[in-house]
Design an enzyme around this catalytic site. Structure first.
Site, PDB file in Angstrom:
ATOM      1  N   HIS A  22      21.719  26.971 -20.472  1.00  0.00           N
ATOM      2  CA  HIS A  22      22.179  25.794 -21.227  1.00  0.00           C
ATOM      3  C   HIS A  22      22.769  26.226 -22.578  1.00  0.00           C
ATOM      4  CE1 HIS A  22      18.734  23.577 -18.948  1.00  0.00           C
ATOM      5  NE2 HIS A  22      19.868  23.220 -18.376  1.00  0.00           N
ATOM      6  N   LYS A  46      10.640  10.863 -12.605  1.00  0.00           N
ATOM      7  CA  LYS A  46      10.234  12.247 -12.361  1.00  0.00           C
ATOM      8  C   LYS A  46       8.986  12.574 -13.167  1.00  0.00           C
ATOM      9  CE  LYS A  46      14.683  14.541 -11.851  1.00  0.00           C
ATOM     10  NZ  LYS A  46      15.502  15.500 -12.580  1.00  0.00           N
ATOM     11  N   ARG A  95      27.178  26.816 -11.732  1.00  0.00           N
ATOM     12  CA  ARG A  95      26.593  28.136 -11.544  1.00  0.00           C
ATOM     13  C   ARG A  95      27.089  28.808 -10.268  1.00  0.00           C
ATOM     14  NH1 ARG A  95      20.782  25.655 -12.713  1.00  0.00           N
ATOM     15  NH2 ARG A  95      21.975  23.918 -11.923  1.00  0.00           N
TER      16      ARG A  95
HETATM   17  P1  ADP Z   1      18.692  22.542 -14.520  1.00  0.00           P
HETATM   18  O1  ADP Z   1      19.740  22.474 -13.445  1.00  0.00           O
HETATM   19  O2  ADP Z   1      18.502  23.883 -15.115  1.00  0.00           O
HETATM   20  O3  ADP Z   1      17.419  21.835 -14.168  1.00  0.00           O
HETATM   21  P2  ADP Z   1      19.702  20.314 -16.071  1.00  0.00           P
HETATM   22  O4  ADP Z   1      19.525  19.273 -15.064  1.00  0.00           O
HETATM   23  O5  ADP Z   1      19.089  20.077 -17.397  1.00  0.00           O
HETATM   24  O6  ADP Z   1      19.231  21.759 -15.733  1.00  0.00           O
HETATM   25  O7  ADP Z   1      21.245  20.640 -16.195  1.00  0.00           O
HETATM   26  C1  ADP Z   1      22.107  20.198 -17.167  1.00  0.00           C
HETATM   27  C2  ADP Z   1      23.441  20.847 -16.935  1.00  0.00           C
HETATM   28  O8  ADP Z   1      23.341  22.245 -17.212  1.00  0.00           O
HETATM   29  C3  ADP Z   1      23.982  20.752 -15.506  1.00  0.00           C
HETATM   30  O9  ADP Z   1      25.379  20.597 -15.564  1.00  0.00           O
HETATM   31  C4  ADP Z   1      23.664  22.096 -14.929  1.00  0.00           C
HETATM   32  O10 ADP Z   1      24.581  22.448 -13.916  1.00  0.00           O
HETATM   33  C5  ADP Z   1      23.849  22.976 -16.128  1.00  0.00           C
HETATM   34  N1  ADP Z   1      23.133  24.226 -15.991  1.00  0.00           N
HETATM   35  C6  ADP Z   1      21.837  24.387 -15.696  1.00  0.00           C
HETATM   36  N2  ADP Z   1      21.512  25.692 -15.628  1.00  0.00           N
HETATM   37  C7  ADP Z   1      22.646  26.379 -15.889  1.00  0.00           C
HETATM   38  C8  ADP Z   1      22.973  27.759 -15.946  1.00  0.00           C
HETATM   39  N3  ADP Z   1      22.075  28.698 -15.722  1.00  0.00           N
HETATM   40  N4  ADP Z   1      24.238  28.089 -16.228  1.00  0.00           N
HETATM   41  C9  ADP Z   1      25.152  27.124 -16.435  1.00  0.00           C
HETATM   42  N5  ADP Z   1      24.921  25.829 -16.382  1.00  0.00           N
HETATM   43  C10 ADP Z   1      23.690  25.438 -16.111  1.00  0.00           C
END
Ligand code: ADP
Length: 163
Positions: A22, A46, A95
């Site tokens: 993030h 959740k 990703r």
């Molecule tokens: P996660 O998928 O880690 O549970 P979130 O739901 O908080 O996280 O995701 C928020 C945004 O951050 C989404 O667009 C998700 O694709 C992106 N994201 C999560 N992990 C990564 C990562 N390792 N690299 C790039 N983007 C990411």
């Protein structure tokens, strides 16, 4: 209501907890967008690891000092939050191909809900492509070391939390 600025972007997510993938996306976004609003989704159905207020606090500690970055939370429709905050761009991280189908569906739905919403996908550094909040949670729950996966503030918060 503020005018919708094409260069204000919202980065929505659960951030439960924030990890270095993030953080990487936020740094990349800042290089393109002068205003980046990190917005924690208040999702009631959740069972979260951390309460929303704690997630917001940890994100603020980790990236809140960066110029142009704001941290907040929202409930309800993302497009409604965007209309209120003046952002037109939705930032999402991509990703792997496995992210694509879901992200594509959500991007089209958001545009259907508000035709001015544009989703922009950013790819992280390769070293973070395997990282997700779920993986961080699992490693932490099993007693593994997450220090290289999350910002220091998150590491400290998890260390203080009963597993
Ligand atoms: P996660 O998928 O880690 O549970 P979130 O739901 O908080 O996280 O995701 C928020 C945004 O951050 C989404 O667009 C998700 O694709 C992106 N994201 C999560 N992990 C990564 C990562 N390792 N690299 C790039 N983007 C990411």
């Amino acid at each position: 209501m503020r005018p919708h600025h094409a260069l204000a972007a919202v980065y929505p997510g659960s951030f439960d907890p924030m990890h270095l993938g993030h953080v990487d996306i936020i740094h990349r976004a800042r290089a393109v967008f002068p205003r980046v609003i990190v917005a924690v989704l208040q999702n009631t159905d959740k069972a979260p690891l951390l309460p929303v207020a704690t997630r917001v606090e940890l994100i603020a500690k980790s990236v809140g000092e960066l110029p142009g970055v704001e941290v907040t939370s929202f409930s309800g429709l993302l497009v409604d939050f965007m209309r209120q905050s003046g952002a037109r761009v939705i930032l999402r991280g991509m990703r792997a191909v496995s992210d694509f189908e879901y992200e594509f569906q959500i991007a089209l739905m958001n545009r259907r809900l508000w035709s001015e919403a544009e989703t922009v996908f950013l790819t992280p550094n390769e070293e973070f492509t395997y990282l997700s909040s779920r993986v961080v949670k699992e490693i932490w729950q099993l007693g593994g070391d997450v220090s290289g996966l999350v910002p220091p503030a998150v590491h400290a918060a998890l260390a203080a939390l009963a597993r």
